[in-house]
Scaffold this active site. Structure first.
Site, PDB file in Angstrom:
ATOM      1  CB  SER A 171      -8.669   0.871   5.274  1.00 36.70           C
ATOM      2  OG  SER A 171      -9.381   2.057   5.120  1.00 36.70           O
ATOM      3  CE  LYS A 192      -3.960   2.033   2.471  1.00 39.80           C
ATOM      4  NZ  LYS A 192      -4.834   1.973   3.669  1.00 39.80           N
ATOM      5  CB  SER A 233      -8.235   3.779   2.499  1.00 38.25           C
ATOM      6  OG  SER A 233      -7.413   3.139   3.453  1.00 38.25           O
TER       7      SER A 233
HETATM    8  N1  GLN Z   1     -13.451   4.326   5.651  1.00 44.88           N
HETATM    9  C1  GLN Z   1     -12.923   4.821   6.884  1.00 44.88           C
HETATM   10  C2  GLN Z   1     -12.518   6.259   6.727  1.00 44.88           C
HETATM   11  O1  GLN Z   1     -12.766   6.802   5.710  1.00 44.88           O
HETATM   12  C3  GLN Z   1     -11.776   3.976   7.332  1.00 44.88           C
HETATM   13  C4  GLN Z   1     -10.548   4.214   6.559  1.00 44.88           C
HETATM   14  C5  GLN Z   1      -9.404   3.379   7.022  1.00 44.88           C
HETATM   15  O2  GLN Z   1      -9.546   2.370   7.710  1.00 44.88           O
HETATM   16  N2  GLN Z   1      -8.215   3.850   6.696  1.00 44.88           N
HETATM   17  O3  GLN Z   1     -11.984   6.875   7.584  1.00 44.88           O
END
Ligand code: GLN
Length: 498
Positions: free
Chosen positions: A188, A83, A164
């Site tokens: 995410s 990532k 994400s």
């Molecule tokens: N979807 C969540 C957010 O937008 C979690 C994102 C994540 O786990 N990095 O914050």
């Protein structure tokens, strides 16, 4: 023999050790597949072609040590995707943001250093929501990522991979990486794993070092693996994990043999069913899959027990105060002076403002605004302090539940993958994706998503297994039992063909 890109990590490890193919063969097969598929999927932001080949050659040299020599480390020659939130020395790291577009880190994150120590080949850096803020990969400054799965009824719709860590999930599902790293601040890793038919593991807070991982919300960020099988995810986590003195929240605890734990079975385990996760709006097929999962575990010898996590309903609200608060503070460092891009201004303050206005996308700006608001004098007590208190209550719910049960089973996400553009009109709709995943981040407990079935449209759905702090072994044992009973072998429409 099946195509090199179809092998699991465990199979490739055996094949490499038996010299059925070389690490260079395996890496080349993946680099060719990336060339063919990445222009469409947009899963990788950067492909580190020459570094990957150097690493593969070094892996072959390690593998050449004959019998009697020390067995090469588990990941020797295994091609992985990283990532783009993990700093990689000499390889551009963008965090999905324009502001870090020109950033080439002079150092390696601990997690990627651990993978390299164990012989992994790093193919490149995967696309993601900007600074990991999102659930669809639509907030990336480098364009959206396509989910390789297609709806049966409407195979023209382009689906999101979740977020994400969308590029990591898409690449592993499409077989242009054997496994990948992700980070999970509110879901995410688990939500994209569910959307792409993969196993995704968010370990206990402190299990994997955050050192060298671009910070979003430091008390919630958890590095973890994506893979196509539970066993592969266990192999990856074992390498990624471990105490790191450079991260003060890294836990000084030994790393167990997670791979061995996959074979433990679930006989005699008590599996909790939190009643608060049965939300009114839950689609019938997700509810049915959850019941099916409980039946599978009972058939494998576990007992299921109803439990209550009464503060679950405050999870999302708490998360969307704590996460933006920490993000607004962490992102203050992007000022055009030390990292990444700069927009010149008439004075220093003007330079900061121009750089941040040009460098951050709309979702990141929204989070910085929310974060600075909840931390401002006058609102701090009403929002931030209250959210911290509720966070403690959420943790207490888990502690009380785990006095009665060994693990919990829930759905991972309230829907299957949606199409690009859907859920975009209202940020709250997007935030609801994480309703089942955020509580485990707030409490720091380990949780995994395992592909368990398909919806009526032929799209994957995951089940979530949540465990006690530092008891990933039970999470792996339960995950493996679900995986075995589900026999999930459906394939995405878009994938490398050997
Ligand atoms: N979807 C969540 C957010 O937008 C979690 C994102 C994540 O786990 N990095 O914050």
């Amino acid at each position: 023999m099946s195509a090199l890109t179809d092998l699991t990590i465990a199979e490739a490890r055996d094949g490499l050790r038996a010299k059925r193919f070389s690490a260079v063969d395996l890496t080349m097969a993946h680099l060719h597949a990336i060339e063919a598929l990445n222009p469409r999927l947009n899963a990788y932001i950067t492909v580190s072609h020459s570094q990957a080949l150097d690493q593969a050659r070094a892996a072959d040299a390690r593998l050449a040590v004959g019998p009697g020599g020390q067995a090469p480390a588990d990941l020797t020659g295994i091609p992985l995707a990283i990532k783009d939130l993990f700093c990689t020395q000499g390889v551009r790291t963008t965090a999905g943001s324009k502001i870090l577009g020109p950033f080439v880190p002079p150092y390696e994150s601990t997690v990627t250093a651990n993978l390299l120590r164990d012989g992994a080949v790093l193919l490149g850096k995967t696309n993601m929501d900007e600074f990991a803020m999102g659930s669809s990969n639509m907030t990336s400054a480098y364009g959206p990522v396509e989910n390789p799965w297609k709806r049966k009824q409407d195979n023209t719709a382009v689906l999101v991979p979740g977020g994400s860590s969308g590029g990591s999930a898409s690449s592993v599902a499409a077989r242009i990486a054997m496994g990948a790293t992700g980070t999970d601040t509110g879901g995410s890793i688990r939500q994209p794993a569910s959307f792409c038919g993969l196993v995704g593991v968010k370990p206990t807070y402190g299990r994997c070092s955050r050192w060298g991982v671009v910070a979003f919300a430091s008390s919630l960020d958890h590095p973890g693996p994506f893979a196509r099988t539970v066993r592969d995810s266990a192999i990856l986590l074992r390498s990624m994990a471990g105490h790191d003195p450079k991260d003060s929240t890294s836990a000084p605890v030994p790393v167990p043999d997670f791979e061995a734990a996959c074979a433990r079975g679930v006989k005699g385990l008590r599996i909790g069913v939190p009643k608060e996760y049965r939300s009114d709006g839950m689609p019938a097929e997700i509810e049915a899959l959850w019941q099916q999962g409980l039946d599978w575990l009972r058939a494998a010898g576990a007992e299921t027990v109803d439990v209550s996590l009464p503060h679950t309903k405050y999870g999302l609200g708490t998360y969307y105060i704590v996460a933006p608060a920490e993000a607004s503070s962490n992102l203050a460092r992007y000022d055009g002076v030390r990292f990444g891009m700069r927009e010149d201004g008439s004075d220093l303050r003007d330079q900061y403002e121009r750089t941040r206005a040009a460098g951050f996308g709309p979702e990141v700006r929204r989070r910085v605004l929310i974060g600075t608001y909840v931390l401002s004098a006058g609102y701090y007590d009403a929002y931030y302090i209250r959210a911290q208190k509720i966070r403690q209550l959420i943790l207490r719910d888990f502690t009380e539940a785990f006095a009665k049960v060994d693990a919990l089973l829930t759905p991972t996400a309230p829907s299957a993958a949606f199409a690009q553009g859907e859920n975009m009109d209202d940020p709250i709709k997007m935030y609801l994706n994480d309703v089942f995943t955020v509580p485990a981040n707030l409490a720091g407990v380990p949780a995994a998503s395992v592909p368990a079935g398909l919806d009526a449209n032929g799209l994957p759905l995951g089940l979530q297994i949540i465990g006690k702090p530092f008891d990933e072994e039970t999470v792996f044992a339960v995950s493996a039992a679900v995986e075995q009973a589900a026999g999930f072998n459906a394939l995405p429409a878009i994938r490398a063909e050997g």
